[in-house]
Design an enzyme around this catalytic site. Structure first.
Site, mmCIF file in Angstrom:
data_model
loop_
_atom_site.group_PDB
_atom_site.id
_atom_site.type_symbol
_atom_site.label_atom_id
_atom_site.label_comp_id
_atom_site.label_asym_id
_atom_site.label_seq_id
_atom_site.Cartn_x
_atom_site.Cartn_y
_atom_site.Cartn_z
ATOM 1 N N ASP A 41 0.894 -1.150 -0.033
ATOM 2 C CA ASP A 41 -0.043 0.016 0.108
ATOM 3 C C ASP A 41 1.048 1.324 0.043
ATOM 4 O OD1 ASP A 41 -2.193 -1.471 -0.159
ATOM 5 O OD2 ASP A 41 -2.766 -1.099 2.048
ATOM 6 N N LYS A 132 -11.006 2.405 9.658
ATOM 7 C CA LYS A 132 -10.692 2.069 8.177
ATOM 8 C C LYS A 132 -10.484 0.752 8.022
ATOM 9 C CE LYS A 132 -8.382 3.474 3.925
ATOM 10 N NZ LYS A 132 -8.140 2.212 3.405
ATOM 11 N N CYS A 449 31.063 -20.338 22.878
ATOM 12 C CA CYS A 449 30.465 -19.113 21.970
ATOM 13 C C CYS A 449 30.170 -17.927 22.524
ATOM 14 C CB CYS A 449 29.186 -19.548 21.171
ATOM 15 S SG CYS A 449 28.749 -18.446 20.078
#
EC number: 6.5.1.2
Length: 691
Positions: A41, A132, A449
């Site tokens: 849109d 809307k 890690c």
């Protein structure tokens, strides 16, 4: 209708306007006729506004069929065209607060409202505010209170007859009620699908192996425009009335809010999220109030609508070519937008999950500038066929992490590159592995890690692991962020002076933590295994591993076949354990814990192997209460006969022994057709009489 391949520059207004008209018309066709919108849109609005500007600057370029002169779309060949008695026009759009203030000023000027010397309106206009909806505009025709026809908006002048499909929507009355029934009433409104109904519909589509819908709007449009009304009847569509076309045989209400109140008395569904306000301040207050609640609404909306409330003032203001002067659609920031995908990197999560991340050209969407968006996992990248260099549709709704919805395939460059999942973790260099039947790939360097460091330390210190009292998340955050601790082994090197220097960490707290660390050095093998944070290895599996192998080294060196011999360890768990210990970084940290940290535990011989009895190689599950045996006694008898006693029923289960009050395990066994025995049957089995 193919997309125009070459986009002319703005310096050539005639060519640019022609290209914009063609592109907008193509998008209208995809949106209204094919029900396959391929232009967000926000992008459509941007192109439309640009065409409006060019035509305003060059009036000679305006053509009668320009999208600026009509709503867009044409009747689909499968439906009978319907000419609207009164055109179904679209609304002008506003995007910023300034647009709303300017709209209010135009309306006030058009109505000759009083202003002060500074031009500020001192006699505010009264407006009706409503939502809307993101659905499909519909016109419903009633004659003497009976529903006779329904049509889509189409191009605003001519729509499509969808009467039989509309009849299937239970929310729409086939007969009006009340006393003021007009001879003819043309109701304008929106067909939509609620979020919960959309989710259920897609569940049904998945179960039936059919295509899922992208969003509720597409689902509503696709459902309404079925040539077979039986399909429409099976779809959960809803409707809200919000406007009027032609009215005959009854007085028109004086206000728009009065019209909606009247509709309710007629039995027409009207949305309650509406208000009557005064002036621009009232409009903006309504907009922001709805915006705060938007995500919690049960349906999708893309903005709010403002209409001058008094009917006589609407008539005075009139219309422009494609929209009323008395109304404005105030749109929320677009939730979808187009941009270019520059690169795909991978991100390492706290649990080692490897997530592909799209690096994007900056785009404003959902109220924020977005430069990164998640691609979820490798399978999603493949399924959506997203490549580096693509033009992509990006979606951001509320606080949801931005995601790449799809690639615009007809804009794909020739040199677009497919994504390749790396084999090594970008944070620590450990191997990236993906277990069978899992969508997520993971870094195997759990103890090493950096991306997993905080999670690994928090798990290591848990009460059920090494039970390091006083080592909470906030302390771990400081230790990691100040680079004082990189692996669990570093915890045992922390000194008093280091700890008291931490924020809000008193001397007593430091001494208590050092004492806890000292106590944690003396643990059990099962606790230590659990503390390592191996994926899929909980407390129970850690105990089974410790009992089966007796010491750590045999577990670290065990092949998958040996791990599968452990009680309740299946292929996925065995693979996870094997991968963890195959990663050299993890083995290094374990050696540091044993040597430098001096973490110890009692070790013993491995558990004696079950004799090759009558149940060797068989898997048995116990459930319920047996008449004479405890669960543990029955388990020992079965294991002594060579059986593996599992905790859950699967296709690999050979027998289920069920006692009183057996629950879901018994039901699962019956569902899978697995032999079910009582205690007597178990004894018979152990004696070797059953096969």
């Amino acid at each position: 209708m193919a997309r125009s391949p070459v986009e002319p520059p703005a310096s050539q207004p005639a060519k640019r306007a022609a290209w914009l008209r063609a592109e907008l018309e193509r998008a209208n066709y995809a949106y209204y006729v094919l029900d396959q919108p391929d232009l967000p849109d926000a992008e459509y609005d941007r192109l439309f506004v640009e065409l409006q500007r060019i035509e305003a600057e060059h009036p000679d370029l305006v053509t009668p069929d320009s999208p600026t002169q009509r709503v867009g779309g044409e009747a689909a060949s499968g439906f009978t065209p319907v000419v609207h008695d009164k055109p179904m026009l679209s609304l002008n759009n506003g995007f910023a607060d300034e647009d709303v203030i300017a709209f209010d000023k135009r309306v006030a000027d058009g109505l000759d409202k009083a202003t002060d010397l500074a031009g500020t309106v001192t006699e505010p206009v009264e407006y009706a505010c409503e939502l809307k909806f993101d659905g499909l505009a519909i016109s419903l025709r009633y004659e003497n209170g009976r529903f006779v026809q329904a049509s889509t908006r189409g191009d605003g002048t001519t729509g499509e007859d969808v009467t039989e499909n509309i009849r299937t929507i239970r929310a729409i009355p086939l007969t009006l009620k009340g006393k003021r029934i007009p001879r003819m009433l043309d109701v304008r409104g929106e067909v939509l699908m609620f979020k919960r109904d959309f989710a259920r519909l897609n569940e049904r589509q998945r179960a039936a192996g059919q295509r899922e819908f992208a969003n509720p709007r597409n689902a509503a449009a696709g459902s309404l425009r079925q040539l077979d009304s039986k399909i429409t009847a099976s779809r959960p569509l809803s409707f809200f009335a919000y406007g009027i076309g032609v009215l005959d045989g009854a007085d028109m209400p004086d206000t728009h809010s009065g019209l909606l109140d009247w509709y309710e008395t007629l039995g027409l569904p009207v949305n309650r999220e509406r208000a009557v306000v005064r002036g621009a301040a009232g409009l903006l207050a309504f907009f922001h109030s709805v915006g705060e609640r938007r995500e919690s609404l049960p349906y999708d909306i893309d903005g709010v609508v403002y209409k001058v409330n008094r009917r006589d003032e609407q008539d005075r203001l009139g219309f422009v070519s494609r929209a009323p002067r008395f109304a404005l659609a105030h749109k929320f920031p677009a939730q979808e937008a187009l941009t270019k995908l520059i690169a795909i990197d991978v991100q390492v999560g706290r649990t080692g999950a490897i997530t592909p991340v799209a690096r994007l050209e900056p785009v404003f969407v959902g109220g924020a500038t977005v430069t990164n968006a998640t691609l979820h996992n490798e399978d999603e990248v493949r399924r959506k066929d997203i490549r580096i260099g693509d033009t992509v549709i990006v979606r951001r709704a509320g606080d949801v992490i931005p995601e790449v919805v799809s690639a615009v395939l007809d804009r794909r460059p020739a040199d677009a590159q497919e994504f390749v999942m790396p084999t090594e973790c970008p944070e620590c260099g450990s191997r990236i592995e993906r277990l069978p039947d899992e969508a997520i790939a993971r870094c195997t360097g759990g103890l090493f890690c950096p991306a997993q460091r905080k999670q690994a330390l928090w798990h290591f210190a848990q009460r059920r692991a090494l039970d390091i009292d006083g080592l909470g998340e906030k302390i771990i955050d400081q230790l990691v962020e100040q680079n004082l601790v990189r692996t669990p082994a570093d915890l045992f090197n922390l000194g008093f002076s280091t700890l008291v220097a931490l924020d809000r960490f008193a001397e007593k707290s430091a001494r208590n933590l050092i004492d806890s660390l000292e106590k944690a050095k003396h643990t059990t093998l099962a606790r230590f295994i659990y503390a390592l944070g191996i994926r899929h290895v909980g407390e129970s599996t850690a105990k089974d591993l410790a009992k089966h192998f007796g010491s750590l080294d045999p577990i670290m060196d065990a092949p998958i076949d040996a791990l599968l011999e452990v009680n309740d360890v299946g292929p996925i768990v065995a693979e996870s354990i094997h991968q963890f210990f195959a990663e050299e970084h993890n083995r290094t940290v374990i050696e540091q814990l044993r040597a430098r940290g001096k973490v110890t535990w009692p070790e013993g011989p491995p558990a004696p192997r079950a004799p090759q009895g009558v149940l060797a190689g068989k898997t048995v599950v116990l459930t319920g209460t047996l008449p004479t045996l405890t669960r543990e006694a029955a388990k020992e008898m079965l294991e002594a006969a060579g059986a593996k006693v599992a905790g859950s029923v699967s296709k690999k289960t050979d027998y289920v022994v069920a006692g009183a009050d057996a629950g879901s395990k018994l039901a699962k066994a019956e569902e899978l057709g697995i032999p079910v025995l009582d205690e007597a049957g178990m004894h018979t089995l152990l004696e070797g009489h059953a096969r």
